[in-house]
Design a protein around this motif. Sequence first.
Motif, PDB file in Angstrom:
ATOM      1  N   VAL A 249       0.775  -1.249   0.108  1.00  0.00           N
ATOM      2  CA  VAL A 249      -0.018   0.050   0.122  1.00  0.00           C
ATOM      3  C   VAL A 249       0.824   1.247   0.033  1.00  0.00           C
ATOM      4  CG1 VAL A 249      -1.724   1.321   1.325  1.00  0.00           C
ATOM      5  CG2 VAL A 249      -2.025  -1.090   1.119  1.00  0.00           C
ATOM      6  N   VAL A 250       1.949   1.406   0.905  1.00  0.00           N
ATOM      7  CA  VAL A 250       2.738   2.371   1.070  1.00  0.00           C
ATOM      8  C   VAL A 250       3.357   2.409  -0.500  1.00  0.00           C
ATOM      9  CG1 VAL A 250       4.882   3.147   1.836  1.00  0.00           C
ATOM     10  CG2 VAL A 250       3.090   2.501   3.432  1.00  0.00           C
ATOM     11  N   ALA A 251       4.070   1.530  -0.911  1.00  0.00           N
ATOM     12  CA  ALA A 251       4.825   1.601  -2.226  1.00  0.00           C
ATOM     13  C   ALA A 251       3.900   2.167  -3.351  1.00  0.00           C
ATOM     14  CB  ALA A 251       5.417   0.135  -2.727  1.00  0.00           C
ATOM     15  N   VAL A 252       2.495   1.670  -3.454  1.00  0.00           N
ATOM     16  CA  VAL A 252       1.859   2.073  -4.485  1.00  0.00           C
ATOM     17  C   VAL A 252       1.142   3.542  -4.350  1.00  0.00           C
ATOM     18  CG1 VAL A 252      -0.607   1.734  -5.664  1.00  0.00           C
ATOM     19  CG2 VAL A 252       0.720  -0.103  -5.032  1.00  0.00           C
ATOM     20  N   VAL A 253       0.847   3.726  -3.090  1.00  0.00           N
ATOM     21  CA  VAL A 253       0.421   5.291  -2.800  1.00  0.00           C
ATOM     22  C   VAL A 253       1.748   6.295  -3.089  1.00  0.00           C
ATOM     23  CG1 VAL A 253      -0.293   6.817  -1.081  1.00  0.00           C
ATOM     24  CG2 VAL A 253      -1.246   4.759  -1.387  1.00  0.00           C
ATOM     25  N   GLY A 254       2.927   5.660  -2.634  1.00  0.00           N
ATOM     26  CA  GLY A 254       4.173   6.641  -2.991  1.00  0.00           C
ATOM     27  C   GLY A 254       4.547   6.730  -4.255  1.00  0.00           C
ATOM     28  N   LEU A 255       4.312   5.710  -5.080  1.00  0.00           N
ATOM     29  CA  LEU A 255       4.702   5.841  -6.394  1.00  0.00           C
ATOM     30  C   LEU A 255       3.677   6.903  -7.241  1.00  0.00           C
ATOM     31  CD1 LEU A 255       6.988   4.326  -8.127  1.00  0.00           C
ATOM     32  CD2 LEU A 255       5.268   2.772  -8.914  1.00  0.00           C
ATOM     33  N   ILE A 256       2.200   6.657  -7.029  1.00  0.00           N
ATOM     34  CA  ILE A 256       1.333   7.674  -7.392  1.00  0.00           C
ATOM     35  C   ILE A 256       1.699   9.070  -6.968  1.00  0.00           C
ATOM     36  CG2 ILE A 256      -0.985   8.269  -7.405  1.00  0.00           C
ATOM     37  CD1 ILE A 256      -1.768   5.282  -7.039  1.00  0.00           C
ATOM     38  N   LEU A 257       1.968   9.219  -5.943  1.00  0.00           N
ATOM     39  CA  LEU A 257       2.386  10.856  -5.281  1.00  0.00           C
ATOM     40  C   LEU A 257       3.554  11.189  -5.933  1.00  0.00           C
ATOM     41  CD1 LEU A 257       0.978  10.397  -1.572  1.00  0.00           C
ATOM     42  CD2 LEU A 257      -0.085  11.350  -3.724  1.00  0.00           C
ATOM     43  N   LEU A 258       4.503  10.309  -6.284  1.00  0.00           N
ATOM     44  CA  LEU A 258       5.670  10.875  -6.657  1.00  0.00           C
ATOM     45  C   LEU A 258       5.423  11.288  -8.025  1.00  0.00           C
ATOM     46  CD1 LEU A 258       9.024  11.239  -6.993  1.00  0.00           C
ATOM     47  CD2 LEU A 258       8.939   8.661  -7.736  1.00  0.00           C
TER      48      LEU A 258
ATOM     49  N   ALA B 187      17.629  24.975  -1.015  1.00  0.00           N
ATOM     50  CA  ALA B 187      16.739  23.645  -1.019  1.00  0.00           C
ATOM     51  C   ALA B 187      15.507  23.802  -1.759  1.00  0.00           C
ATOM     52  CB  ALA B 187      16.339  23.766   0.519  1.00  0.00           C
ATOM     53  N   ARG B 188      14.883  25.202  -1.970  1.00  0.00           N
ATOM     54  CA  ARG B 188      13.818  24.969  -2.849  1.00  0.00           C
ATOM     55  C   ARG B 188      14.155  24.783  -4.391  1.00  0.00           C
ATOM     56  NH1 ARG B 188       9.298  29.366  -1.061  1.00  0.00           N
ATOM     57  NH2 ARG B 188       8.376  28.244  -2.667  1.00  0.00           N
ATOM     58  N   ASN B 189      15.337  25.160  -4.879  1.00  0.00           N
ATOM     59  CA  ASN B 189      15.999  24.898  -5.988  1.00  0.00           C
ATOM     60  C   ASN B 189      16.141  23.395  -6.287  1.00  0.00           C
ATOM     61  OD1 ASN B 189      15.989  27.524  -6.799  1.00  0.00           O
ATOM     62  ND2 ASN B 189      18.369  27.778  -6.323  1.00  0.00           N
ATOM     63  N   MET B 190      16.141  22.455  -4.997  1.00  0.00           N
ATOM     64  CA  MET B 190      16.530  21.122  -5.307  1.00  0.00           C
ATOM     65  C   MET B 190      15.071  20.323  -5.348  1.00  0.00           C
ATOM     66  SD  MET B 190      19.320  19.768  -5.421  1.00  0.00           S
ATOM     67  CE  MET B 190      18.899  18.102  -4.866  1.00  0.00           C
ATOM     68  N   ILE B 191      14.082  21.075  -5.181  1.00  0.00           N
ATOM     69  CA  ILE B 191      12.606  20.446  -5.385  1.00  0.00           C
ATOM     70  C   ILE B 191      12.602  19.575  -6.590  1.00  0.00           C
ATOM     71  CG2 ILE B 191      10.361  20.440  -5.162  1.00  0.00           C
ATOM     72  CD1 ILE B 191      10.655  22.946  -3.482  1.00  0.00           C
ATOM     73  N   GLY B 192      12.879  20.328  -7.617  1.00  0.00           N
ATOM     74  CA  GLY B 192      12.709  19.669  -8.888  1.00  0.00           C
ATOM     75  C   GLY B 192      13.810  18.478  -9.374  1.00  0.00           C
ATOM     76  N   ILE B 193      14.877  19.006  -8.740  1.00  0.00           N
ATOM     77  CA  ILE B 193      15.851  17.712  -8.950  1.00  0.00           C
ATOM     78  C   ILE B 193      15.630  16.464  -8.007  1.00  0.00           C
ATOM     79  CG2 ILE B 193      18.424  17.348  -8.832  1.00  0.00           C
ATOM     80  CD1 ILE B 193      18.774  20.288  -9.369  1.00  0.00           C
ATOM     81  N   GLY B 194      15.363  16.928  -6.957  1.00  0.00           N
ATOM     82  CA  GLY B 194      15.071  15.503  -6.000  1.00  0.00           C
ATOM     83  C   GLY B 194      13.976  14.721  -6.604  1.00  0.00           C
ATOM     84  N   VAL B 195      12.636  15.298  -7.037  1.00  0.00           N
ATOM     85  CA  VAL B 195      11.699  14.447  -7.553  1.00  0.00           C
ATOM     86  C   VAL B 195      12.143  13.801  -8.725  1.00  0.00           C
ATOM     87  CG1 VAL B 195       9.910  15.471  -6.076  1.00  0.00           C
ATOM     88  CG2 VAL B 195      10.481  16.301  -8.437  1.00  0.00           C
TER      89      VAL B 195
END
Length: 867
Positions: free
Chosen positions: A134-143, A515-523
């Motif tokens: 459940v965590v993996a499926v939800v996490g993948l969708i939210l990612l 940190a805010r510049n890293m949001i896009g790179i992180g995801v």
Amino acid sequence: MGKDKEKAKAINIQPDQIVESEFGARNPTGSVPKKILFFVPLAWTLFQLWIASPLPFIFDFFVLNSTEARAIHLAFAIFLSFTAFPTFKRSPTSYIPIQDWILGLIGAFCAAYLYLFYEELSGRPGMPTTLDLVVAVVGLILLLEATRRALGPPLMVVASIFILYTFGGQHMPSVIAHKGASLAKGMSHYWLGTEGVFGVALGVSTSMVFMFVLFGALLEAAGAGNYFIRSAFAALGHMRGGPAKAAVVSSGLTGLVSGSSIANVVTTGTFTIPLMKKVGFKAEKAGAVEVACSTNGQLMPPVMGAAAFLMVEYVGISYIEVIKHAFLPAVISYIALVYIVHLEACKMGLEGLERPVIKPFQQKLISFVVTILSLIVIGGITYYGLGWIKGVAGEGTIYIAAILLLLAYLLLLWVACKVPELERDFEIRELPEFGPTVQSGLYFLLPVVVLMWCLTVERFSPGLSAFWATVLMMFIVVTQWPLKKFFRKIQADEAGLYTFKTGFNDLVNGMVSGARNMIGIGVATAAAGIVVGTVTLTGIGLVMTEFVEFISGGNLMLILLFTALISLLLGMGLPTTANYIVVSTLMAPVIVNLGAQNGLIVPLIAVHLFVFYFGILADDTPPVGLAAFAAAGISGGDPIRTGIQGFTYDMRTAILPFMFIFNNQLLLIGLDHWFHVLIVIAGAVLAMLAFASGTQHYFLTRNRIWETVAMLLIALVLFRPGLIWDRIYPPLSEHPPEQIMQFVEEMDPGTALRMELKGENMMTGKEFTKVMMLTIQEGKTGEDRLAEIGFAIRNEDHKILIDNVIFGSEAEKMGIDFDQEIINIQMPNRRPYMEWMYVPAVGLYLLIAFLQRKRRKRESPEPLAAA
């Protein structure tokens, strides 16, 4: 600028929108949401500084392994993606809806699940519980949703297609079909292990990329970005098309630490594009120049849009080796762009900005020589002086170096205070004076010196090197204003900006901005991990190889061409980091495998740079071309025309990968001595200038048709002298496979054994031939050395066959398998240096220059159009 903004609105692309897309578009008015969007990025930065430093090991507190650190890193990125970015363009930006808070917290929990339950998960690998799934499926969708919000639909769509392919493989066309994966297997691979989302790419983002992005953000907060731009204008603004040349240099300097070509466009383009238009460039050409140099900024070491750190992991060589190999192509590409700008200015009869002070030639020459000599002396003192101190003081060197660094900082800051403070206006109204401009910010170079010292001399990891450079940068940000107050003797009641509080605010804002510049790179790195996971789970990489082989008919040049085009398509709309992960995962094996089958052995770094170059060129290639849209929003030009014009300027970049695939010397590979290095560099620069002249149809004056053709021919010969030389002096000779033991015994350890193999593809049943290059190891006999490589041989029916391949050995990793037949051994021939081909090429170069010089004198009194 008012008209430019009106035009930008007309095409729905505004500079502010582009900037917001880089670090978050929300600016909530409520105090609580505003504080959360301030303190959460600050906490993320503090966390990254902690894990990058030696402190966890010194205090034995909060020591994390790489998987745990990646989980926390992604938790921050997902939470900020939902809170800092609205759901849609029309969604509210003045407040954060309750559903975004909920989704952000759930996404952060799913990402942090690997940290929170690390021991439990490690105890049941491949056997997930219902909660795990459940965590993996939800996490993948939210990612995927976080990726869409932070970066737009392209990467989300690409990742979704690969997930669909994983679970629906049995329903795919027979050409790409596979048996499919169960939910448990897929989720274990994608989310609960380190093969997918939490794989190498996210690890590089966690351990290296964040620190370099933070370093760049602190440089910007300290005023270094403004310093680089104004220094470039002071140096080049007076030349023909000077603002455009300054745009190239300033974008190159910004690109050293920037992780996005779009960010590069809006950072420097707001200064450079209006000035280019002011001196006579059309809107599309002004935007195209900025696009070309900003996309090239992603190819420029040491960061390369964070791809340099990923190459360390994917290619398996040191960071310094990556920088060394990527350096020459990036530099000559920039030199050529400056030259293209110069040729455009010559064709349009443009002039530069007016100089405030005109110095005599002798004074310029003396200043130049003194500057160069000073840099050499300072470099020598730094390198050899600290090396001597290290030999004498041992572990105490760090304290002595810190004291010397502090003294250098105080000295350079005192020198900077001898000239007026740089203006921080949005627009450069007049040409800055070169000397005072450069003098005002030399201390900004100290962290860069520390970074390069740690990387090249101390041989620290890139993450640790960036950490120490960042620590110095933080010290500079905090102390520069109060120290300037002291050196400038400013009274307390007149202090204004010159206070400790200003420096502290700059530091905190820089940390939050980083940190805010890293949001896009992180995801992006996490979402790109889905692509990597799909390749390792389904074998889609083999399908891509077969597809390119089918459409190319096995022709080597067509293989490279189709690989380049597919990399271009895959890179459209993707940020630099994700771009490299996708194209290298899918397309790099294609060149390696099909090249080997055609007798082309290419170093892996050359292959990865090849696909990376074409992936990056997608940023200025219509119809997507995000960098072109960003530039058009500033220039007021048509975005499609801007993209097309930018791609014509970038043809010099597109030709380079084809050249260094066949001529590895352009990557500084296989060079014997320093003089050979200089010859190759000179030839590469001349080749790139000739190519620029040929594509622009202009040298000293407008080219005639035969001169354009001759210039392109000169570029080809200088870039790839082996094209003709190899026909006169063959580089290799073939020998019977029975002689393999003799050659292996006689060869020196570390040299390469090149042999051609024939075998059968176990998946398709097709027969293939391919060339292998293996490194000779230590050993007394030939059998011992082959055993060190990882295989033995046997003679059967007058054939030499592979036998006893050792699992995990170099031979096994290279694809050598049982019962493959050795067809021949290929040994290098002794032959003259192929650089002798430079002589006729340079002779033709000089002939064209002589003829055009005479013709230009007859046509017009224009001054010499030299670069």
